[in-house]
Design a protein around this motif. Structure first.
Motif, PDB file in Angstrom:
ATOM      1  N   VAL A 239       0.867  -1.306  -0.096  1.00 11.61           N
ATOM      2  CA  VAL A 239       0.075   0.021   0.039  1.00 11.61           C
ATOM      3  C   VAL A 239       0.989   1.219   0.079  1.00 11.61           C
ATOM      4  CG1 VAL A 239      -1.614   1.300   1.161  1.00 11.61           C
ATOM      5  CG2 VAL A 239      -1.836  -1.027   0.949  1.00 11.61           C
ATOM      6  N   LEU A 240       1.933   1.236   0.641  1.00 10.13           N
ATOM      7  CA  LEU A 240       2.967   2.385   1.037  1.00 10.13           C
ATOM      8  C   LEU A 240       3.982   2.521  -0.312  1.00 10.13           C
ATOM      9  CD1 LEU A 240       3.375   2.444   4.654  1.00 10.13           C
ATOM     10  CD2 LEU A 240       2.385   4.148   3.394  1.00 10.13           C
ATOM     11  N   SER A 241       3.665   1.715  -1.328  1.00  8.32           N
ATOM     12  CA  SER A 241       4.264   1.850  -2.555  1.00  8.32           C
ATOM     13  C   SER A 241       3.503   3.150  -3.355  1.00  8.32           C
ATOM     14  CB  SER A 241       4.436   0.695  -3.491  1.00  8.32           C
ATOM     15  OG  SER A 241       3.113   0.323  -4.046  1.00  8.32           O
ATOM     16  N   GLY A 242       2.106   3.047  -3.006  1.00  8.91           N
ATOM     17  CA  GLY A 242       1.315   4.153  -3.658  1.00  8.91           C
ATOM     18  C   GLY A 242       0.698   3.660  -4.807  1.00  8.91           C
ATOM     19  N   LYS A 243       0.970   2.382  -5.300  1.00  6.08           N
ATOM     20  CA  LYS A 243       0.333   1.787  -6.518  1.00  6.08           C
ATOM     21  C   LYS A 243      -1.161   1.747  -6.535  1.00  6.08           C
ATOM     22  CE  LYS A 243       1.380  -3.116  -5.067  1.00  6.08           C
ATOM     23  NZ  LYS A 243       2.183  -4.031  -5.669  1.00  6.08           N
ATOM     24  N   PHE A 244      -1.709   1.636  -5.136  1.00  3.34           N
ATOM     25  CA  PHE A 244      -3.420   1.556  -5.197  1.00  3.34           C
ATOM     26  C   PHE A 244      -3.898   2.844  -5.152  1.00  3.34           C
ATOM     27  CE2 PHE A 244      -1.651  -2.275  -3.011  1.00  3.34           C
ATOM     28  CZ  PHE A 244      -2.198  -3.115  -3.863  1.00  3.34           C
ATOM     29  N   TYR A 261      -6.511 -10.419   3.406  1.00  2.00           N
ATOM     30  CA  TYR A 261      -5.635  -9.492   4.126  1.00  2.00           C
ATOM     31  C   TYR A 261      -5.843  -8.140   4.124  1.00  2.00           C
ATOM     32  CZ  TYR A 261      -2.808 -13.844   4.351  1.00  2.00           C
ATOM     33  OH  TYR A 261      -2.433 -15.090   4.457  1.00  2.00           O
ATOM     34  N   SER A 262      -7.010  -7.463   4.705  1.00  5.41           N
ATOM     35  CA  SER A 262      -7.433  -6.207   4.513  1.00  5.41           C
ATOM     36  C   SER A 262      -7.076  -5.496   5.416  1.00  5.41           C
ATOM     37  CB  SER A 262      -9.116  -6.428   4.764  1.00  5.41           C
ATOM     38  OG  SER A 262      -9.376  -6.955   5.738  1.00  5.41           O
ATOM     39  N   ARG A 263      -5.992  -5.727   6.205  1.00  6.08           N
ATOM     40  CA  ARG A 263      -5.546  -4.707   7.408  1.00  6.08           C
ATOM     41  C   ARG A 263      -5.228  -3.353   6.863  1.00  6.08           C
ATOM     42  NH1 ARG A 263      -0.802  -7.103  11.475  1.00  6.08           N
ATOM     43  NH2 ARG A 263      -1.138  -5.333  13.136  1.00  6.08           N
ATOM     44  N   TYR A 264      -4.600  -3.436   5.527  1.00  5.96           N
ATOM     45  CA  TYR A 264      -4.214  -1.699   5.414  1.00  5.96           C
ATOM     46  C   TYR A 264      -5.290  -1.489   3.946  1.00  5.96           C
ATOM     47  CZ  TYR A 264      -0.099  -3.545   7.497  1.00  5.96           C
ATOM     48  OH  TYR A 264       0.815  -4.055   8.698  1.00  5.96           O
ATOM     49  N   SER A 265      -6.526  -1.948   4.189  1.00  2.92           N
ATOM     50  CA  SER A 265      -7.470  -1.558   2.982  1.00  2.92           C
ATOM     51  C   SER A 265      -8.337  -0.422   3.581  1.00  2.92           C
ATOM     52  CB  SER A 265      -7.839  -2.891   2.291  1.00  2.92           C
ATOM     53  OG  SER A 265      -6.939  -3.587   1.896  1.00  2.92           O
ATOM     54  N   SER A 266      -8.355   0.085   4.672  1.00  2.00           N
ATOM     55  CA  SER A 266      -9.458   0.996   5.019  1.00  2.00           C
ATOM     56  C   SER A 266      -9.219   2.177   4.468  1.00  2.00           C
ATOM     57  CB  SER A 266      -9.073   1.161   6.676  1.00  2.00           C
ATOM     58  OG  SER A 266      -7.931   1.767   7.036  1.00  2.00           O
ATOM     59  N   ALA A 267     -10.451   3.101   4.386  1.00  4.67           N
ATOM     60  CA  ALA A 267     -10.467   4.338   3.849  1.00  4.67           C
ATOM     61  C   ALA A 267      -9.601   5.260   4.725  1.00  4.67           C
ATOM     62  CB  ALA A 267     -11.953   4.899   3.788  1.00  4.67           C
ATOM     63  N   LYS A 268      -9.233   5.121   5.822  1.00  4.81           N
ATOM     64  CA  LYS A 268      -8.421   5.848   6.598  1.00  4.81           C
ATOM     65  C   LYS A 268      -6.937   5.649   6.287  1.00  4.81           C
ATOM     66  CE  LYS A 268     -10.478   8.607   9.498  1.00  4.81           C
ATOM     67  NZ  LYS A 268     -10.365  10.012   9.172  1.00  4.81           N
ATOM     68  N   ALA A 338      -0.431  12.545  13.488  1.00  7.06           N
ATOM     69  CA  ALA A 338      -1.233  13.257  14.703  1.00  7.06           C
ATOM     70  C   ALA A 338      -2.712  13.298  14.157  1.00  7.06           C
ATOM     71  CB  ALA A 338      -0.678  14.367  14.908  1.00  7.06           C
ATOM     72  N   ILE A 339      -2.968  13.612  12.925  1.00  5.84           N
ATOM     73  CA  ILE A 339      -4.199  13.596  12.461  1.00  5.84           C
ATOM     74  C   ILE A 339      -4.937  12.328  12.119  1.00  5.84           C
ATOM     75  CG2 ILE A 339      -5.605  14.324  10.513  1.00  5.84           C
ATOM     76  CD1 ILE A 339      -3.349  16.422   9.888  1.00  5.84           C
ATOM     77  N   ILE A 340      -4.234  11.101  11.409  1.00  5.35           N
ATOM     78  CA  ILE A 340      -4.726   9.972  11.178  1.00  5.35           C
ATOM     79  C   ILE A 340      -3.890   8.931  12.231  1.00  5.35           C
ATOM     80  CG2 ILE A 340      -5.664   8.205   9.581  1.00  5.35           C
ATOM     81  CD1 ILE A 340      -5.391  10.610   7.484  1.00  5.35           C
ATOM     82  N   PRO A 341      -3.935   8.738  13.337  1.00  4.20           N
ATOM     83  CA  PRO A 341      -2.893   7.695  14.075  1.00  4.20           C
ATOM     84  C   PRO A 341      -3.265   6.370  13.692  1.00  4.20           C
ATOM     85  CG  PRO A 341      -4.687   8.634  15.612  1.00  4.20           C
ATOM     86  CD  PRO A 341      -4.980   9.347  14.182  1.00  4.20           C
ATOM     87  N   ASP A 342      -2.216   5.636  13.187  1.00  4.15           N
ATOM     88  CA  ASP A 342      -2.403   4.276  13.259  1.00  4.15           C
ATOM     89  C   ASP A 342      -3.592   3.573  12.498  1.00  4.15           C
ATOM     90  OD1 ASP A 342       0.190   3.902  14.555  1.00  4.15           O
ATOM     91  OD2 ASP A 342      -0.615   4.700  16.298  1.00  4.15           O
ATOM     92  N   PRO A 343      -4.023   3.990  11.212  1.00  8.53           N
ATOM     93  CA  PRO A 343      -5.052   3.410  10.596  1.00  8.53           C
ATOM     94  C   PRO A 343      -5.260   2.083  10.360  1.00  8.53           C
ATOM     95  CG  PRO A 343      -3.747   4.492   9.066  1.00  8.53           C
ATOM     96  CD  PRO A 343      -3.085   4.740  10.260  1.00  8.53           C
ATOM     97  N   ALA A 344      -4.112   1.458  10.433  1.00 11.64           N
ATOM     98  CA  ALA A 344      -4.132  -0.139  10.164  1.00 11.64           C
ATOM     99  C   ALA A 344      -3.618  -1.043  11.458  1.00 11.64           C
ATOM    100  CB  ALA A 344      -3.174  -0.612   9.246  1.00 11.64           C
TER     101      ALA A 344
END
Length: 345
Positions: A239-244, A261-268, A338-344
């Motif tokens: 996800v943190l490659s930015g490809k999505f 494996y949806s851990r990192y698939s949230s809108a946040k 600080a704005i979006i803490p740990d979304p996954a």
């Protein structure tokens, strides 16, 4: 490449560790061999695997990753150039095909280790890790500890005694944990300190721009007790490659092949990722460079475990070792946290 030493040892390891869990499903044996060739050529001398790999674990491919590493050792004769880590799986009702009993009893540890060594075609491991606790805690996708009756009885002493016997037998050099929490780490350290038993050297937990929960308590344990974090999922399943963020289809991506494996698939997570990408581009970096450099340069991180399914990905990931983030960039990263803490979780 940059190097450090495993805590409380004289073993030199690269700050980037080659993760291998795709070998056997997403990557063929030939592709796995090519990745190991390239990684070692670029100075990556640290490889991580586990008995349950490849992932997702299933009966048909159980142990396939260790087998691929083993055939590479046999072909190249380069075992002594690699610091090798593997893991024993803890209790899980879905993985009964691995052994008759998934626990950390002396019999299970010894059997699992012998099976791993056979697949890896080596006589020893540099680090042997408990893949997750026997206790029902710190489960994947669960934020925090939940009180429940898990019928677990404290056996830390027995586990360390078993590991001690395996160290004395020359089958392992050092021990570590994975997916563990601060209490478990401190209990193990306490047992080793007061009973002259082996001391855990590393903890392998998730850590990334999208999941900084490790900083809440575990980072302090690592710093004060000299235990090194082996950070996994530093790119959050890609996800943190930015490809999505591009809107393009990525049918071979891990999250496309294995949507469970949806851990990192949230809108946040997507929102935070977009903000981190803006910071990266503002400073002339790719999001991959920003994300990996952030993890690699944390003082409590011994090594960052990267995984790739293509050689281009592997090359880009390894090259991030030369990226240094300014204090201005770190400040901007922390403002997003600080704005979006740990979304996954």
């Amino acid at each position: 490449m940059k190097y450090t030493t495993l805590p409380n040892t004289d073993i030199k390891v690269s700050k980037i560790c080659l993760g291998t869990m795709t070998f056997g499903q997403q990557n063929t044996e030939a592709e796995g061999h090519a990745q190991m060739d390239y990684a070692l050529e670029k100075g990556v001398n640290f490889f991580d695997t586990a008995e349950m790999y490849s992932i997702p674990s299933k009966k048909e491919t159980y142990g396939s990753t260790e087998k691929i590493i083993g055939t590479w050792f046999k072909k190249t004769g380069r075992r002594e150039e690699v610091v090798l880590a593997s893991k024993i799986a803890g209790p899980n009702p879905n993985f009964g095909y691995m052994r008759d009993k998934l626990d950390f009893s002396p019999a299970s540890i010894k059997f699992a280790l012998d099976q791993s060594l056979q697949r890896l075609q080596t006589d020893y491991l540099d680090i042997y890790q408990l893949h997750w606790p026997e206790r029902k805690t710190n489960c994947f996708g669960q934020r925090g500890f939940k009180v429940q009756d898990d019928a677990w009885e404290d056996n830390f002493h027995e586990v360390l005694e078993t590991m001690d016997s395996l160290i004395k037998a020359g089958k392992i050099k050092h021990i570590g944990v994975s997916n563990e929490n601060p209490w478990g780490v401190m209990r193990l350290l306490e047992e080793s300190k007061y009973n002259n038993l082996p001391r855990i050297k590393t903890i392998q937990n998730p850590y990334s721009l999208l999941n900084r929960l490790f900083e809440n308590a575990s980072a302090e344990v690592c710093i004060r007790e000299n235990v090194g974090l082996l950070a996994y999922s530093p790119l959050a399943f890609g996800v943190l490659s930015g490809k999505f963020l591009t809107g393009e289809s990525h049918p071979n991506a891990r999250l496309s092949l294995f949507p469970q494996y949806s851990r990192y698939s949230s809108a946040k997570s997507a929102e935070a990722t977009k903000l981190y990408q803006e910071v990266a581009h503002k400073h002339g970096l790719t999001l991959t460079q920003l994300a990996l450099a952030f993890v690699e340069n944390q003082p409590f991180v011994t090594s960052s475990i990267i995984g790739a399914t293509t050689m281009d990905q592997l090359k880009e990931n390894i090259a991030t070792i030369d990226v240094v983030l300014s204090q201005e960039i770190i400040k901007e990263i922390n403002s997003i946290q600080a704005i979006i803490p740990d979304p996954a979780p």
